[in-house]
Design a protein around this motif. Structure first.
Motif, mmCIF file in Angstrom:
data_model
loop_
_atom_site.group_PDB
_atom_site.id
_atom_site.type_symbol
_atom_site.label_atom_id
_atom_site.label_comp_id
_atom_site.label_asym_id
_atom_site.label_seq_id
_atom_site.Cartn_x
_atom_site.Cartn_y
_atom_site.Cartn_z
ATOM 1 N N TYR A 1 0.837 -1.193 0.000
ATOM 2 C CA TYR A 1 0.000 0.000 0.000
ATOM 3 C C TYR A 1 0.873 1.245 0.000
ATOM 4 C CZ TYR A 1 0.744 -1.508 4.849
ATOM 5 O OH TYR A 1 1.291 -1.992 6.011
ATOM 6 N N SER A 2 0.280 2.365 -0.376
ATOM 7 C CA SER A 2 1.041 3.611 -0.444
ATOM 8 C C SER A 2 1.328 4.141 0.957
ATOM 9 C CB SER A 2 0.275 4.666 -1.244
ATOM 10 O OG SER A 2 -0.855 5.129 -0.516
ATOM 11 N N GLY A 3 2.357 4.970 1.063
ATOM 12 C CA GLY A 3 2.685 5.579 2.343
ATOM 13 C C GLY A 3 1.566 6.472 2.850
ATOM 14 N N LEU A 4 0.882 7.171 1.940
ATOM 15 C CA LEU A 4 -0.225 8.043 2.323
ATOM 16 C C LEU A 4 -1.359 7.225 2.942
ATOM 17 C CD1 LEU A 4 -1.326 10.955 2.235
ATOM 18 C CD2 LEU A 4 -2.261 10.423 -0.038
ATOM 19 N N PHE A 5 -1.647 6.089 2.355
ATOM 20 C CA PHE A 5 -2.680 5.186 2.872
ATOM 21 C C PHE A 5 -2.315 4.727 4.280
ATOM 22 C CE2 PHE A 5 -4.570 0.912 3.274
ATOM 23 C CZ PHE A 5 -5.870 1.132 2.838
ATOM 24 N N LYS A 6 -1.085 4.291 4.472
ATOM 25 C CA LYS A 6 -0.651 3.795 5.781
ATOM 26 C C LYS A 6 -0.662 4.907 6.825
ATOM 27 C CE LYS A 6 1.185 0.555 8.461
ATOM 28 N NZ LYS A 6 1.721 1.259 9.603
ATOM 29 N N MET A 7 -0.271 6.120 6.432
ATOM 30 C CA MET A 7 -0.262 7.228 7.387
ATOM 31 C C MET A 7 -1.636 7.472 7.977
ATOM 32 S SD MET A 7 2.280 10.376 6.495
ATOM 33 C CE MET A 7 1.539 10.811 4.941
ATOM 34 N N PHE A 8 -2.668 7.380 7.130
ATOM 35 C CA PHE A 8 -4.013 7.646 7.631
ATOM 36 C C PHE A 8 -4.394 6.650 8.724
ATOM 37 C CE2 PHE A 8 -8.627 7.040 7.554
ATOM 38 C CZ PHE A 8 -9.041 8.327 7.853
ATOM 39 N N PHE A 9 -4.134 5.385 8.488
ATOM 40 C CA PHE A 9 -4.521 4.385 9.479
ATOM 41 C C PHE A 9 -3.573 4.378 10.680
ATOM 42 C CE2 PHE A 9 -6.617 3.083 5.590
ATOM 43 C CZ PHE A 9 -7.923 2.957 6.059
ATOM 44 N N ASP A 10 -2.392 4.942 10.517
ATOM 45 C CA ASP A 10 -1.478 5.084 11.655
ATOM 46 C C ASP A 10 -1.971 6.120 12.661
ATOM 47 O OD1 ASP A 10 0.338 3.154 10.910
ATOM 48 O OD2 ASP A 10 1.737 4.553 9.962
ATOM 49 N N VAL A 11 -2.702 7.131 12.200
ATOM 50 C CA VAL A 11 -3.112 8.197 13.120
ATOM 51 C C VAL A 11 -4.446 7.904 13.812
ATOM 52 C CG1 VAL A 11 -1.860 9.929 11.764
ATOM 53 C CG2 VAL A 11 -4.324 9.612 11.384
ATOM 54 N N LEU A 12 -5.118 6.827 13.447
ATOM 55 C CA LEU A 12 -6.368 6.481 14.118
ATOM 56 C C LEU A 12 -6.084 5.946 15.511
ATOM 57 C CD1 LEU A 12 -8.402 4.672 11.302
ATOM 58 C CD2 LEU A 12 -8.317 7.109 11.866
ATOM 59 N N GLU A 13 -7.034 6.171 16.411
ATOM 60 C CA GLU A 13 -6.906 5.653 17.766
ATOM 61 C C GLU A 13 -6.981 4.130 17.754
ATOM 62 O OE1 GLU A 13 -6.323 7.155 20.632
ATOM 63 O OE2 GLU A 13 -6.207 9.134 19.690
ATOM 64 N N PRO A 14 -6.217 3.469 18.632
ATOM 65 C CA PRO A 14 -6.308 2.018 18.728
ATOM 66 C C PRO A 14 -7.745 1.577 18.992
ATOM 67 C CG PRO A 14 -4.453 2.843 20.025
ATOM 68 C CD PRO A 14 -5.234 4.043 19.577
ATOM 69 N N GLU A 15 -8.127 0.491 18.385
ATOM 70 C CA GLU A 15 -9.469 -0.093 18.552
ATOM 71 C C GLU A 15 -10.567 0.683 17.831
ATOM 72 O OE1 GLU A 15 -9.882 -3.102 20.247
ATOM 73 O OE2 GLU A 15 -7.698 -3.026 20.300
ATOM 74 N N SER A 16 -10.250 1.775 17.152
ATOM 75 C CA SER A 16 -11.307 2.582 16.534
ATOM 76 C C SER A 16 -11.977 1.886 15.355
ATOM 77 C CB SER A 16 -10.755 3.946 16.095
ATOM 78 O OG SER A 16 -9.745 3.786 15.120
ATOM 79 N N LEU A 17 -11.313 0.891 14.765
ATOM 80 C CA LEU A 17 -11.917 0.147 13.655
ATOM 81 C C LEU A 17 -12.247 -1.283 14.048
ATOM 82 C CD1 LEU A 17 -9.809 1.289 10.552
ATOM 83 C CD2 LEU A 17 -11.920 2.270 11.474
ATOM 84 N N ALA A 18 -12.136 -1.612 15.327
ATOM 85 C CA ALA A 18 -12.403 -2.977 15.783
ATOM 86 C C ALA A 18 -13.848 -3.365 15.491
ATOM 87 C CB ALA A 18 -12.118 -3.100 17.274
ATOM 88 N N GLY A 19 -14.032 -4.492 14.837
ATOM 89 C CA GLY A 19 -15.358 -4.995 14.530
ATOM 90 C C GLY A 19 -16.024 -4.357 13.334
ATOM 91 N N LYS A 20 -15.395 -3.373 12.696
ATOM 92 C CA LYS A 20 -16.024 -2.673 11.569
ATOM 93 C C LYS A 20 -15.887 -3.496 10.292
ATOM 94 C CE LYS A 20 -15.376 1.726 11.408
ATOM 95 N NZ LYS A 20 -16.708 2.142 11.912
ATOM 96 N N PRO A 21 -16.974 -3.697 9.530
ATOM 97 C CA PRO A 21 -16.860 -4.371 8.236
ATOM 98 C C PRO A 21 -16.038 -3.537 7.258
ATOM 99 C CG PRO A 21 -19.140 -4.337 9.008
ATOM 100 C CD PRO A 21 -18.373 -3.395 9.882
ATOM 101 N N VAL A 22 -15.094 -4.183 6.586
ATOM 102 C CA VAL A 22 -14.193 -3.478 5.674
ATOM 103 C C VAL A 22 -14.059 -4.255 4.367
ATOM 104 C CG1 VAL A 22 -11.835 -2.645 5.295
ATOM 105 C CG2 VAL A 22 -12.866 -2.445 7.566
#
Length: 204
Positions: free
Chosen positions: A92-113
């Motif tokens: 994946y691109s660095g820009l893509f990874k940066m976005f998910f790096d700044v999210l709080e831990p557990e903020s996407l837990a259980g979310k359908p993706v």
């Protein structure tokens, strides 16, 4: 008719972008599948290209600035997520990874993706399985079985007619809609929502 919110993250760099085109097609197909279940989807697209500077600042300062806060809230609060990135250097691109790096831990837990990617040649398609799927497994999201990769030839150029890509899009969208349609609306829990009173802490 019930409602669901669908966040779409696109990490394309160009304008127009094949990454954004794929993201839009996946969102439209998911919306159609949800309508078949009597569910109306509200779609919010986050173009990471416009948040590049704020993402860098967030990584350094730990504080989201500009419109980045609203983009983060849109993704975290959504009922489901479609995440699409171009493939650079087999991942994946660095820009893509940066976005998910700044999210709080557990903020996407259980979310359908639903995960998807674009690239110049089919040989990069395995990046979905060795890079994107492990990323969202680490974030404890629920990733649908079908990942969608679109190489240049999949868009109907070079003698192709694009039908195989359309079939993959419809299958993945159907899986996301089925997963989303069977879920009650849930907001991620806020660890600071019910804090322990300071007096109780002192007593302990």
């Amino acid at each position: 008719m019930s409602n669901r919110t669908l966040a779409v993250v696109s990490a394309g760099l160009g304008q127009p972008s094949s990454t954004r085109l794929l993201a839009d097609r996946l969102a439209a197909a998911t919306g159609r599948s949800l309508l078949g279940q009597g569910i109306q989807a509200a779609v919010d697209v986050v173009e990471l290209r416009g948040h590049a500077h704020d993402l860098t600042n967030n990584l350094v300062s730990g504080v989201p600035t500009g419109n980045l806060r609203a983009a983060i809230d849109s993704v975290v609060d959504a009922d489901a997520l479609i995440a699409v990135t171009p493939i650079f250097t087999a991942s994946y691109s660095g820009l893509f990874k940066m976005f998910f790096d700044v999210l709080e831990p557990e903020s996407l837990a259980g979310k359908p993706v639903l995960i998807a990617a674009t690239g110049g040649t089919p040989r990069h398609s395995l990046a979905l399985e060795h890079a994107l799927r492990p990323l969202f497994a680490y974030l404890r999201s629920v990733v649908v079985p079908t990942a969608v990769y679109a190489a240049s030839e999949d868009w109907g150029t070079g003698g192709g007619d694009g039908r195989a890509l359309t079939e993959r899009i419809d299958r993945a969208a159907g899986e996301l809609a089925a997963l989303l349609g069977g879920r009650d609306r849930q907001k991620p829990s806020d660890p600071y929502e019910d804090p322990t009173p300071f007096a109780d802490l002192l007593g302990a």
